[in-house]
Design an enzyme around this catalytic site. Structure first.
Site, PDB file in Angstrom:
ATOM      1  N   LYS A 115       0.885  -1.150   0.070  1.00  0.00           N
ATOM      2  CA  LYS A 115      -0.028  -0.057   0.012  1.00  0.00           C
ATOM      3  C   LYS A 115       0.821   1.254   0.038  1.00  0.00           C
ATOM      4  O   LYS A 115       0.706   2.262  -0.511  1.00  0.00           O
ATOM      5  CB  LYS A 115      -0.921   0.058   1.375  1.00  0.00           C
ATOM      6  CG  LYS A 115      -2.085  -0.955   0.905  1.00  0.00           C
ATOM      7  CD  LYS A 115      -2.997  -0.945   2.239  1.00  0.00           C
ATOM      8  CE  LYS A 115      -4.175  -1.809   2.131  1.00  0.00           C
ATOM      9  NZ  LYS A 115      -4.046  -3.205   1.947  1.00  0.00           N
ATOM     10  N   GLU A 199      -3.358   6.751   8.891  1.00  0.00           N
ATOM     11  CA  GLU A 199      -4.046   7.811   7.957  1.00  0.00           C
ATOM     12  C   GLU A 199      -5.374   8.113   8.731  1.00  0.00           C
ATOM     13  O   GLU A 199      -5.755   7.516   9.604  1.00  0.00           O
ATOM     14  CB  GLU A 199      -4.176   7.234   6.666  1.00  0.00           C
ATOM     15  CG  GLU A 199      -5.316   5.882   6.622  1.00  0.00           C
ATOM     16  CD  GLU A 199      -5.508   5.553   5.199  1.00  0.00           C
ATOM     17  OE1 GLU A 199      -4.712   5.724   4.523  1.00  0.00           O
ATOM     18  OE2 GLU A 199      -6.711   4.962   4.840  1.00  0.00           O
ATOM     19  N   HIS A 234     -14.818  -5.760   6.968  1.00  0.00           N
ATOM     20  CA  HIS A 234     -14.105  -5.411   5.811  1.00  0.00           C
ATOM     21  C   HIS A 234     -13.731  -6.012   4.653  1.00  0.00           C
ATOM     22  O   HIS A 234     -13.073  -5.942   3.787  1.00  0.00           O
ATOM     23  CB  HIS A 234     -12.644  -4.898   6.369  1.00  0.00           C
ATOM     24  CG  HIS A 234     -12.564  -4.013   7.507  1.00  0.00           C
ATOM     25  ND1 HIS A 234     -12.874  -2.553   7.353  1.00  0.00           N
ATOM     26  CD2 HIS A 234     -12.283  -4.205   8.898  1.00  0.00           C
ATOM     27  CE1 HIS A 234     -12.733  -2.206   8.624  1.00  0.00           C
ATOM     28  NE2 HIS A 234     -12.423  -3.057   9.456  1.00  0.00           N
ATOM     29  N   ARG A 291      -5.691  -7.854 -10.263  1.00  0.00           N
ATOM     30  CA  ARG A 291      -5.934  -9.332 -10.705  1.00  0.00           C
ATOM     31  C   ARG A 291      -7.370  -8.902 -11.083  1.00  0.00           C
ATOM     32  O   ARG A 291      -8.165  -7.871 -11.124  1.00  0.00           O
ATOM     33  CB  ARG A 291      -6.038 -10.095  -9.509  1.00  0.00           C
ATOM     34  CG  ARG A 291      -6.714  -9.642  -8.188  1.00  0.00           C
ATOM     35  CD  ARG A 291      -6.775 -10.703  -7.099  1.00  0.00           C
ATOM     36  NE  ARG A 291      -7.195  -9.961  -5.991  1.00  0.00           N
ATOM     37  CZ  ARG A 291      -8.237  -9.515  -5.537  1.00  0.00           C
ATOM     38  NH1 ARG A 291      -9.312  -9.644  -6.331  1.00  0.00           N
ATOM     39  NH2 ARG A 291      -8.288  -9.136  -4.195  1.00  0.00           N
TER      40      ARG A 291
END
Length: 490
Positions: A115, A199, A234, A291
């Site tokens: 990330k 973040e 999630h 993908r």
């Protein structure tokens, strides 16, 4: 490319093989001992046993997969999703053995698989980012300093993470040390890498992703968005296309941003760029999945593009046959993931034999699955049984068709998430389009579903009683009129 090995199992292996057959390409299935009689094995032209049931002894063993391709003369390997699909080492091994990897180049997989590396790669391409730190840390003292600068609440995320693992929401400075420790521990356990980044936590976000497609000649297009905000732990569970909240202007801006992300890493093939959309309709780059996505069918239905076919054509070096201007949205598509999990028992895995397995059919209904009646649901893999997809001329039609399809989908022998899917489709917040990633937390509970069941049973009982009383009245009237016959007889 005359023969392709599909390095996967179940519904995605079968789905890739169907497109390959349509293109006149022969297919090779690989399987573990427990998957010996699976539909994807029967469907393929050839099949190779990889090893025992655990994926670590079969589907994840790179050398064996590549040897299966070489021994059968397969010129390409399609990884599907999951397993080795986002493994840069595997993609390079495939290339080094003179076989075409039907997916992006190893460099793109590696960069976008981290990330922080992904954020670094796109920072010069005018991509909006969530405020936070763009380097991995493990030091709690530094984390406190960053958190105070960003402002609470914050989100701690594993740098190498995915699927919600290594992710923690922190609302105060006091919570931070414990949540940081938990995130690092979970990240080490799941990915072998404990580095995390921080973040700003976006409180009521929508999860919007953009499908991109790029060839080896520099052409990159996007195929619009997918709304993936209904999530559990999630993990996406309901997806649709298009989103009900994007304006044409925001759709265009997000699509163009996604194309820039793809160009930032010299992307080739089909990929997905994920964004958060806040309550003010500001969007922020999250990550790129290198993908085919589980939810790709909804994009195929609204765009008329077979994404697997495009993946294969791009891998063969062909140019895209269409431009951005050629693409348009037609209709609305909805997908629910059907898991062998008990919706009434905290989604606990449900293992057993499919004693009844009847597929829903009809116009606008698509089912991507890899099971048949009589098969056992193995404990070794992801518990997803299928993807149920509906398509209508508008969102209302797609939703109503989904409710009908759920009712027609008969599965016995294991508990499934079909009742949960019906709950979502009938809920006012979902029907109105006024929901975010907290939908499950805010609206769903087993008690809610049980209450819905009880209400349905009560309605069914009242209808039954009404019909019984109507029939009884008819019989009474018939008997009364029949008395004339008895009178005449006497």
């Amino acid at each position: 490319m005359k023969k392709v090995l599909v390095a996967n199992r179940g519904e995605i292996a079968l789905r890739v093989m169907k497109t390959a057959r349509k293109m006149g390409i022969k297919t090779v299935a690989v399987y573990s001992e427990v998957d010996r009689h699976s539909p994807h094995v029967k469907f393929a032209d050839e099949a190779v046993l990889l090893g025992k049931a655990p994926s670590s002894e079969s589907y994840l063993v790179m050398d064996i997969v590549i040897e299966a391709a070489k021994s059968t003369g397969a010129e390409g390997i399609h990884p599907g999703y999951g397993f080795l699909s986002e493994n840069a080492t595997f993609a390079k091994m495939v290339e080094d053995n003179g076989i075409t990897f039907i997916g992006p180049k190893p460099h793109a997989i590696k960069v976008m698989g981290d990330k922080l590396a992904a954020k670094e790669a796109v920072k010069d391409y005018d991509i909006p980012m969530v405020p936070g730190i763009e380097e991995a840390i493990t030091d709690v003292k530094l984390a406190k300093k960053i958190a105070q600068e960003v402002g609470f609440p914050i989100l701690i995320k594993a740098s190498a993470g995915g699927g919600g693992k290594g992710m923690r929401i922190v609302n105060s400075l006091e919570e931070l040390p414990e949540q940081m420790e938990r995130a690092i521990s979970e990240a080490v356990s799941a990915f072998g890498d404990g580095s995390v980044f921080i973040e700003k936590y976006v409180g009521s976000p929508r999860h919007i992703e953009i499908q991109v497609l790029a060839d080896t000649h520099g052409n990159v297009v996007h195929l619009f968005e997918r709304e993936c905000s209904v999530q559990r732990r999630h993990q996406k569970v309901v997806e649709e296309a298009p989103s009900s909240v994007l304006t044409p202007e925001i759709r265009k801006a997000m699509g163009e941003a996604a194309v820039r992300v793809a160009k930032a890493c010299d992307y080739v093939g089909a990929g997905t760029v994920e964004f958060l959309l806040d309550e003010n309709k500001n969007f922020y780059f999250l990550e790129m999945n290198t993908r085919l996505q589980v939810e790709h069918p909804v994009t195929e239905l609204i765009s008329g593009v077979d994404l697997v076919e495009q993946q294969i054509k791009v891998a063969r070096g062909e140019r895209l046959e269409f431009t951005q201007e050629d693409l348009k949205i037609t209709g609305h598509a909805l997908e629910i993931r059907v898991y062998a999990e008990d919706s009434l028992d905290n989604f606990m895995p449900s293992i057993g034999t499919l004693s009844v397995y009847t597929r829903p059919e009809g116009k606008g209904i698509r089912l991507d699955d890899g099971f048949e009646e009589g098969m056992e649901v193995p404990i070794h893999y992801d518990p997803m049984l299928s993807k149920l997809i509906t398509y209508g001329k508008n969102r209302e039609e797609a939703v109503q068709l989904m409710i009908q399809a759920i009712g027609d989908y008969k599965i016995e022998g294991v508990a499934t998430t079909l009742p949960f899917g019906k709950f979502v489709c009938e809920h006012e917040a979902f029907v109105s389009g006024n929901f975010d990633t907290h939908f499950v937390k805010d609206y769903y509970s087993p008690e809610q579903l049980k209450a819905e069941y009880a209400k349905e049973k009560e309605i069914a009982a009242l209808v039954g009683l009404h019909l019984y009383l109507e029939d009884k009245e008819r019989l009474r009237v018939t008997n009364a009129s029949g008395s004339t016959w008895r009178k005449n007889r006497t």
